[in-house]
Design an enzyme around this catalytic site. Structure first.
Site, PDB file in Angstrom:
ATOM      1  N   LYS A 182      26.127  38.900  24.693  1.00  0.00           N
ATOM      2  CA  LYS A 182      25.618  37.494  25.603  1.00  0.00           C
ATOM      3  C   LYS A 182      24.331  38.074  26.063  1.00  0.00           C
ATOM      4  CE  LYS A 182      28.695  37.414  28.432  1.00  0.00           C
ATOM      5  NZ  LYS A 182      29.921  35.941  28.549  1.00  0.00           N
ATOM      6  N   SER A 222      24.350  37.717  31.580  1.00  0.00           N
ATOM      7  CA  SER A 222      24.826  38.548  32.438  1.00  0.00           C
ATOM      8  C   SER A 222      23.698  39.430  33.010  1.00  0.00           C
ATOM      9  CB  SER A 222      25.549  39.730  31.461  1.00  0.00           C
ATOM     10  OG  SER A 222      26.342  41.765  32.445  1.00  0.00           O
ATOM     11  N   TYR A 275      30.202  44.153  24.311  1.00  0.00           N
ATOM     12  CA  TYR A 275      29.869  42.983  24.776  1.00  0.00           C
ATOM     13  C   TYR A 275      28.362  42.366  25.192  1.00  0.00           C
ATOM     14  CZ  TYR A 275      30.091  40.752  28.884  1.00  0.00           C
ATOM     15  OH  TYR A 275      30.307  39.655  30.600  1.00  0.00           O
TER      16      TYR A 275
HETATM   17  P1  NAD Z   1      38.549  36.586  32.704  1.00  0.00           P
HETATM   18  O1  NAD Z   1      38.656  37.072  31.957  1.00  0.00           O
HETATM   19  O2  NAD Z   1      39.016  36.016  34.217  1.00  0.00           O
HETATM   20  O3  NAD Z   1      38.080  34.482  32.275  1.00  0.00           O
HETATM   21  C1  NAD Z   1      37.200  34.249  31.047  1.00  0.00           C
HETATM   22  C2  NAD Z   1      38.570  32.883  30.082  1.00  0.00           C
HETATM   23  O4  NAD Z   1      38.169  32.633  29.356  1.00  0.00           O
HETATM   24  C3  NAD Z   1      40.828  34.107  30.981  1.00  0.00           C
HETATM   25  O5  NAD Z   1      40.662  32.907  31.381  1.00  0.00           O
HETATM   26  C4  NAD Z   1      39.586  33.729  29.280  1.00  0.00           C
HETATM   27  O6  NAD Z   1      42.044  33.387  28.567  1.00  0.00           O
HETATM   28  C5  NAD Z   1      39.329  32.581  28.585  1.00  0.00           C
HETATM   29  N1  NAD Z   1      39.132  33.204  27.220  1.00  0.00           N
HETATM   30  C6  NAD Z   1      38.522  34.229  26.774  1.00  0.00           C
HETATM   31  N2  NAD Z   1      38.398  33.631  25.102  1.00  0.00           N
HETATM   32  C7  NAD Z   1      38.749  32.368  25.277  1.00  0.00           C
HETATM   33  C8  NAD Z   1      38.561  31.767  23.751  1.00  0.00           C
HETATM   34  N3  NAD Z   1      38.423  32.308  22.527  1.00  0.00           N
HETATM   35  N4  NAD Z   1      39.105  30.169  24.284  1.00  0.00           N
HETATM   36  C9  NAD Z   1      39.579  30.280  25.332  1.00  0.00           C
HETATM   37  N5  NAD Z   1      39.651  30.532  26.336  1.00  0.00           N
HETATM   38  C10 NAD Z   1      39.122  31.924  26.760  1.00  0.00           C
HETATM   39  O7  NAD Z   1      36.151  36.887  33.221  1.00  0.00           O
HETATM   40  P2  NAD Z   1      35.310  36.486  33.912  1.00  0.00           P
HETATM   41  O8  NAD Z   1      35.672  38.028  34.966  1.00  0.00           O
HETATM   42  O9  NAD Z   1      35.841  35.307  34.602  1.00  0.00           O
HETATM   43  O10 NAD Z   1      34.586  35.955  33.250  1.00  0.00           O
HETATM   44  C11 NAD Z   1      33.782  34.949  32.811  1.00  0.00           C
HETATM   45  C12 NAD Z   1      32.685  34.782  32.215  1.00  0.00           C
HETATM   46  O11 NAD Z   1      31.365  35.392  33.000  1.00  0.00           O
HETATM   47  C13 NAD Z   1      32.819  35.489  31.101  1.00  0.00           C
HETATM   48  O12 NAD Z   1      32.246  35.072  29.739  1.00  0.00           O
HETATM   49  C14 NAD Z   1      32.557  36.931  31.510  1.00  0.00           C
HETATM   50  O13 NAD Z   1      31.752  37.605  30.502  1.00  0.00           O
HETATM   51  C15 NAD Z   1      30.993  36.372  32.318  1.00  0.00           C
HETATM   52  N6  NAD Z   1      30.808  37.453  33.190  1.00  0.00           N
HETATM   53  C16 NAD Z   1      31.172  38.420  33.867  1.00  0.00           C
HETATM   54  C17 NAD Z   1      30.468  39.506  34.873  1.00  0.00           C
HETATM   55  C18 NAD Z   1      31.924  39.900  35.609  1.00  0.00           C
HETATM   56  O14 NAD Z   1      31.584  40.746  36.306  1.00  0.00           O
HETATM   57  N7  NAD Z   1      33.214  39.069  36.057  1.00  0.00           N
HETATM   58  C19 NAD Z   1      29.347  39.727  34.960  1.00  0.00           C
HETATM   59  C20 NAD Z   1      28.694  38.882  34.067  1.00  0.00           C
HETATM   60  C21 NAD Z   1      29.036  37.732  33.477  1.00  0.00           C
HETATM   61  C1  WQD Z   2      30.005  49.413  39.589  1.00  0.00           C
HETATM   62  C2  WQD Z   2      29.267  50.659  39.860  1.00  0.00           C
HETATM   63  C3  WQD Z   2      29.658  52.687  38.094  1.00  0.00           C
HETATM   64  C4  WQD Z   2      34.649  51.705  38.990  1.00  0.00           C
HETATM   65  C5  WQD Z   2      30.042  45.786  34.803  1.00  0.00           C
HETATM   66  C6  WQD Z   2      29.408  45.050  33.436  1.00  0.00           C
HETATM   67  C7  WQD Z   2      28.406  44.270  33.356  1.00  0.00           C
HETATM   68  C8  WQD Z   2      28.999  43.361  34.399  1.00  0.00           C
HETATM   69  C9  WQD Z   2      29.505  43.361  35.624  1.00  0.00           C
HETATM   70  C10 WQD Z   2      30.192  41.834  32.872  1.00  0.00           C
HETATM   71  C11 WQD Z   2      29.589  52.198  38.581  1.00  0.00           C
HETATM   72  C12 WQD Z   2      31.305  52.851  39.823  1.00  0.00           C
HETATM   73  C13 WQD Z   2      33.545  51.948  38.891  1.00  0.00           C
HETATM   74  C14 WQD Z   2      35.376  53.361  39.528  1.00  0.00           C
HETATM   75  C15 WQD Z   2      33.259  53.850  40.496  1.00  0.00           C
HETATM   76  N1  WQD Z   2      30.722  42.252  33.386  1.00  0.00           N
HETATM   77  N2  WQD Z   2      32.469  52.816  39.441  1.00  0.00           N
HETATM   78  N3  WQD Z   2      34.356  53.534  39.868  1.00  0.00           N
HETATM   79  O1  WQD Z   2      29.226  48.876  34.981  1.00  0.00           O
HETATM   80  O2  WQD Z   2      27.936  47.626  36.691  1.00  0.00           O
HETATM   81  O3  WQD Z   2      29.140  46.095  35.328  1.00  0.00           O
HETATM   82  O4  WQD Z   2      30.524  44.582  34.869  1.00  0.00           O
HETATM   83  O5  WQD Z   2      29.354  40.889  32.458  1.00  0.00           O
HETATM   84  O6  WQD Z   2      28.552  43.748  32.507  1.00  0.00           O
HETATM   85  O7  WQD Z   2      28.767  46.672  32.932  1.00  0.00           O
HETATM   86  O8  WQD Z   2      30.508  46.873  37.352  1.00  0.00           O
HETATM   87  O9  WQD Z   2      32.549  47.322  38.993  1.00  0.00           O
HETATM   88  O10 WQD Z   2      32.345  47.983  36.869  1.00  0.00           O
HETATM   89  O11 WQD Z   2      31.032  49.130  38.424  1.00  0.00           O
HETATM   90  O12 WQD Z   2      33.040  54.398  41.118  1.00  0.00           O
HETATM   91  O13 WQD Z   2      36.597  53.904  39.399  1.00  0.00           O
HETATM   92  O14 WQD Z   2      30.827  51.645  39.818  1.00  0.00           O
HETATM   93  O15 WQD Z   2      30.544  53.599  37.919  1.00  0.00           O
HETATM   94  O16 WQD Z   2      28.419  52.640  39.219  1.00  0.00           O
HETATM   95  P1  WQD Z   2      29.432  47.614  36.232  1.00  0.00           P
HETATM   96  P2  WQD Z   2      31.610  48.112  38.005  1.00  0.00           P
END
Ligand code: NAD
Ligand code: WQD
Length: 338
Positions: free
Chosen positions: A153, A124, A149
């Site tokens: 990562k 991330s 969290y």
């Molecule tokens: P998500 O929660 O929709 O998907 C994650 C999946 O992993 C879920 O289906 C959950 O049931 C499964 N899971 C969790 N723990 C588990 C375990 N111990 N064993 C088996 N399955 C398990 O999340 P997502 O948004 O699809 O994110 C996927 C990956 O990408 C995550 O690692 C997340 O941290 C990373 N990521 C997400 C974002 C974002 O903004 N969505 C940004 C950066 C990184």
């Molecule tokens: C985006 C912008 C908020 C909600 C997060 C995690 C990051 C990554 C992606 C996994 C910010 C603003 C949000 C609301 C708002 N995940 N906001 N009102 O914080 O950039 O990233 O998700 O790795 O680790 O921190 O994304 O969508 O939460 O926020 O004003 O109700 O929207 O303040 O400026 P963020 P976000």
């Protein structure tokens, strides 16, 4: 040979399975469904016309994982499984470290016992903390994280880097995602948060569908053109295609490969709200609220390494992201629940 997709029933995982299957890759999904539904996989099958082999397995369950690796011929792993709610991680750090780090250590051990040493990991942009440069290249030094969290990562990146250094047979691709939004254009799969959404786009779509009254915009006094925070929003299908590119990259035996997945364009919160209203011809009521602790003012990528080294760049613009997010939400107001 098949690609094992951990967390393949989740938001990004399910979209990635679609793009992999559409390109002829065989996949096996494992998920413990703690943040997803098995129904997702039926929807994926309807899109691709292919069966998705699924094992209800927790990555912390060594015996369960051993069975999966014995049953299927796995040659690489895309590792999405993990907990991802920033606020929850502050309240439940042990659960986050145990699930994300403990689970990944078990996965890596079972992989090497089965001679599988190719992994793509969901990292991330959070590892850049308050970034020292904008746009952010992969050379930008990592910063202390502001929540457990983020630390999972950052620490997992280090763990996999060390494992690859000790045994060069490993290929480790660390993909640093920026802000994934949007949904498959069929509107049948998408992001399905539990409870009150933490992230911006699901909150907006829930306001649009009438589940929430008003969007709170956290802070309008940042040092940005309109005072709201700037992020690099990326369509989840583009992100999924980034994983297809990364699978091809693995064939070059890159050793350790770290790569941003973003568009390179920064949009403010107000830009996103306005784009959503315009793309969907809707009004989203909003008000300005205090800053959210831990938010960095500006965060967007330099995605040129992904183009140079993997031939990948994004295709979909903010309007399309907003249209597809809404298409998913309006067709599935309660997500995967009936
Ligand atoms: P998500 O929660 O929709 O998907 C994650 C999946 O992993 C879920 O289906 C959950 O049931 C499964 N899971 C969790 N723990 C588990 C375990 N111990 N064993 C088996 N399955 C398990 O999340 P997502 O948004 O699809 O994110 C996927 C990956 O990408 C995550 O690692 C997340 O941290 C990373 N990521 C997400 C974002 C974002 O903004 N969505 C940004 C950066 C990184
Ligand atoms: C985006 C912008 C908020 C909600 C997060 C995690 C990051 C990554 C992606 C996994 C910010 C603003 C949000 C609301 C708002 N995940 N906001 N009102 O914080 O950039 O990233 O998700 O790795 O680790 O921190 O994304 O969508 O939460 O926020 O004003 O109700 O929207 O303040 O400026 P963020 P976000």
């Amino acid at each position: 040979m098949a690609i094992l997709v951990t967390g393949g029933a989740g938001y990004i995982g399910s979209h990635t399975v679609v793009e992999l299957q559409n390109r002829g890759y065989d996949v096996v999904v494992i998920d413990n469904l703690q943040n997803s539904s098995e129904k997702v996989l039926g929807r994926v099958e309807a899109i691709t016309g292919k069966k998705v082999p699924f094992c209800l397995t927790d990555i912390r369950d060594r015996i369960g994982l051993e069975e999966v690796f014995s049953k299927y011929e796995i040659d690489s792993v895309i590792h999405f499984a993990g907990l991802k709610a920033v606020g929850e991680s502050v309240a439940k750090p042990w659960e986050y470290y145990e699930n994300n780090i403990g689970g990944t250590l078990v996965l890596l051990d079972v992989m090497r016992r089965h001679g599988v040493k190719d992994i793509i990991f969901s990292s991330s942009a959070t590892v850049y903390g308050d970034p020292l440069e904008i746009p952010i290249t992969e050379n930008c030094p990592k910063q202390p994280c502001t929540n457990p969290y983020g630390w999972t990562k950052s620490m997992l990146e280090q763990i996999m880097t060390d494992i690859q250094a000790a045994d060069p047979e490993w290929n480790v691709v660390l993909l640093r995602y920026f802000n994934p939004i949007g949904a498959h254009e069929s509107g049948t799969i998408g992001e399905n948060p539990n409870g009150i959404p933490n992230n911006l786009m699901p909150y907006i779509t829930q306001v649009a569908v009438g589940k929430r009254e008003i969007l709170n915009i956290f802070g309008n006094d940042y040092d940005t053109p309109d005072g709201t925070c700037i992020r690099d929003y990326i369509h989840v299908v583009d992100l999924a295609l980034g994983h297809v590119a990364a699978i091809k990259k693995l064939q070059e035996n890159p050793g350790l490969f770290v790569c941003n997945l973003g568009t390179g364009i920064g949009y403010s919160v107000l830009d996103v709200v306005n784009a959503f209203m315009e793309a969907n011809n809707l009004t989203i009521p909003y008000r300005f609220a205090p800053r959210r602790p831990g938010d960095v003012p500006v965060n967007y990528s330099d995605p040129s390494k992904a183009l140079r080294e993997m031939g990948w760049k994004t295709q979909f613009d903010l309007r399309k992201m907003c249209a597809d997010s809404w298409n998913w939400q309006k067709n599935n107001p309660n997500g995967y629940e009936d």
